[in-house]
Scaffold this motif. Structure first.
Motif, PDB file in Angstrom:
ATOM      1  N   LYS A 144       0.835  -1.190   0.000  1.00  0.00           N
ATOM      2  CA  LYS A 144       0.000   0.000   0.000  1.00  0.00           C
ATOM      3  C   LYS A 144       0.881   1.255   0.000  1.00  0.00           C
ATOM      4  CE  LYS A 144      -4.223  -1.784   0.408  1.00  0.00           C
ATOM      5  NZ  LYS A 144      -3.939  -3.219   0.388  1.00  0.00           N
ATOM      6  N   TRP A 145       0.544   2.172  -0.887  1.00  0.00           N
ATOM      7  CA  TRP A 145       1.260   3.439  -0.945  1.00  0.00           C
ATOM      8  C   TRP A 145       0.414   4.546  -0.333  1.00  0.00           C
ATOM      9  CZ3 TRP A 145       3.446   3.806  -6.632  1.00  0.00           C
ATOM     10  CH2 TRP A 145       4.415   2.807  -6.806  1.00  0.00           C
ATOM     11  N   LEU A 159       2.303   9.997  -9.818  1.00  0.00           N
ATOM     12  CA  LEU A 159       1.957   8.835  -8.997  1.00  0.00           C
ATOM     13  C   LEU A 159       1.540   7.660  -9.868  1.00  0.00           C
ATOM     14  CD1 LEU A 159      -0.073  10.565  -6.129  1.00  0.00           C
ATOM     15  CD2 LEU A 159       2.189   9.539  -5.938  1.00  0.00           C
ATOM     16  N   LEU A 160       0.755   7.940 -10.908  1.00  0.00           N
ATOM     17  CA  LEU A 160       0.294   6.878 -11.803  1.00  0.00           C
ATOM     18  C   LEU A 160       1.464   6.216 -12.515  1.00  0.00           C
ATOM     19  CD1 LEU A 160      -2.046   5.340 -13.079  1.00  0.00           C
ATOM     20  CD2 LEU A 160      -2.230   7.170 -14.790  1.00  0.00           C
ATOM     21  N   LEU A 177       3.220   3.977 -10.107  1.00  0.00           N
ATOM     22  CA  LEU A 177       2.386   2.802  -9.853  1.00  0.00           C
ATOM     23  C   LEU A 177       2.541   1.784 -10.974  1.00  0.00           C
ATOM     24  CD1 LEU A 177       0.345   1.973  -7.617  1.00  0.00           C
ATOM     25  CD2 LEU A 177      -1.468   2.812  -9.124  1.00  0.00           C
ATOM     26  N   GLN A 178       2.506   2.250 -12.190  1.00  0.00           N
ATOM     27  CA  GLN A 178       2.662   1.348 -13.340  1.00  0.00           C
ATOM     28  C   GLN A 178       4.040   0.687 -13.340  1.00  0.00           C
ATOM     29  OE1 GLN A 178       1.776   4.187 -16.451  1.00  0.00           O
ATOM     30  NE2 GLN A 178      -0.408   3.628 -16.504  1.00  0.00           N
ATOM     31  N   LYS A 204       4.072  -2.096 -10.635  1.00  0.00           N
ATOM     32  CA  LYS A 204       3.246  -3.252 -10.970  1.00  0.00           C
ATOM     33  C   LYS A 204       3.965  -4.247 -11.897  1.00  0.00           C
ATOM     34  CE  LYS A 204      -1.420  -1.414 -10.273  1.00  0.00           C
ATOM     35  NZ  LYS A 204      -1.905  -2.528  -9.420  1.00  0.00           N
ATOM     36  N   VAL A 235      -0.169  -3.796  -5.775  1.00  0.00           N
ATOM     37  CA  VAL A 235       0.261  -2.522  -5.213  1.00  0.00           C
ATOM     38  C   VAL A 235      -0.831  -1.504  -5.500  1.00  0.00           C
ATOM     39  CG1 VAL A 235       1.602  -2.033  -7.301  1.00  0.00           C
ATOM     40  CG2 VAL A 235       2.018  -0.705  -5.237  1.00  0.00           C
ATOM     41  N   SER A 236      -1.166  -0.694  -4.506  1.00  0.00           N
ATOM     42  CA  SER A 236      -2.247   0.268  -4.695  1.00  0.00           C
ATOM     43  C   SER A 236      -1.963   1.543  -3.921  1.00  0.00           C
ATOM     44  CB  SER A 236      -3.588  -0.320  -4.252  1.00  0.00           C
ATOM     45  OG  SER A 236      -3.542  -0.716  -2.898  1.00  0.00           O
ATOM     46  N   LEU A 237      -2.585   2.610  -4.369  1.00  0.00           N
ATOM     47  CA  LEU A 237      -2.414   3.925  -3.774  1.00  0.00           C
ATOM     48  C   LEU A 237      -3.628   4.275  -2.942  1.00  0.00           C
ATOM     49  CD1 LEU A 237      -0.664   6.550  -3.709  1.00  0.00           C
ATOM     50  CD2 LEU A 237      -1.972   7.291  -5.707  1.00  0.00           C
TER      51      LEU A 237
END
Length: 254
Positions: free
Chosen positions: A212-213, A237-238, A241-242, A245, A251-253
């Motif tokens: 978790k971020w 952030l996106l 995240l990519q 992954k 993994v999630s924000l």
């Protein structure tokens, strides 16, 4: 000293700190790190009995009052979060766990994971039966942890990667042996966590990790320079995240 007189932080009711639970959160004083972005800086810098918190502008209470609160709220709450500071170095932790177990609270333990031996000792004790959730806060790439130490301790030879690897291994084992829920978390502080650091952290984690971020919120930071810094944009952030992954799928924000 009587540990009941030790001073700690208390959040009487929270829906955030223990996902899916209505909980009380206790914040134990003392930490081995001095993360500049820490918003619990006064607790982190305090002695492990909280004696320096007595004349604080913030509200801290005696540990004995926490015990009374847990007893009184037992019919309304069933969960307790133990955070800090760094709980695994606290002489107050075992007594808090003992009380929590006697009242049949389910406990979530927050830790920075830098003391795997202490964590293993905690889980060998009978009081570990009430710990159902551990959140491991990984700050940045292991090679950058020296930057997070108190200035007086920087330069000492410490293998942070080895310590974190041992903790991750322990938690992966406890997930199976003790049906423990484990969450890995990272605060996305731009000056400490970029694409290289995210890749380094991801390599530490098991493939099945629940990572978790948290967005960095520049307010009331221990180091004023972080208070004046700029968080990542949503697009940045996106992209991070990519990137993550590709290694860790879950993994999630927040």
């Amino acid at each position: 000293m009587d540990i009941g007189e030790s001073r700690v932080g208390l959040l009487k009711t929270t829906l955030v700190n223990f996902p899916g639970k209505l909980a009380t959160a206790v914040f134990l004083p003392g930490c081995n790190l001095r993360c500049g972005y820490c918003y619990n800086g006064e607790l982190a810098c305090a002695d492990v009995f909280g004696q320096t918190l007595v004349n604080s502008e913030n509200e801290y209470i005696c540990l004995s009052e926490v015990f009374e609160h847990l007893k009184k709220r037992r019919k309304l709450l069933d969960s307790l979060v133990i955070s800090g500071g760094e709980p695994t170095i606290s002489p107050l932790l075992q007594e808090l766990l003992r009380v929590a177990c006697s009242l049949e609270y389910s406990v979530k333990l927050d830790t920075n994971g830098l003391f795997p031996e202490k964590l293993e000792t905690i889980f060998k004790a009978d009081t570990s039966r009430c710990i159902t959730f551990v959140a491991l806060d990984i700050k940045t790439a292991p090679t950058r942890y020296q930057e997070l130490l108190p200035s007086s301790e920087r330069g000492f030879c410490v293998d942070f990667s080895e310590r974190l690897q041992k903790t991750v291994h322990l938690l992966s084992r406890f997930e199976i042996e003790k049906d423990l829920k484990v969450e890995y978390r990272t605060v996305l502080v731009p000056s400490l966590v970029g694409s290289d650091e995210i890749e380094s952290i991801a390599r530490l984690l098991p493939e099945h990790a629940d990572w978790k971020w948290a967005r960095f919120v520049p307010t009331h930071c221990l180091d004023p320079r972080f208070t004046n810094s700029t968080p990542y944009t949503e697009d940045e952030l996106l992209r991070l995240l990519q990137h993550a992954k590709q290694i860790i799928k879950n993994v999630s924000l927040r």
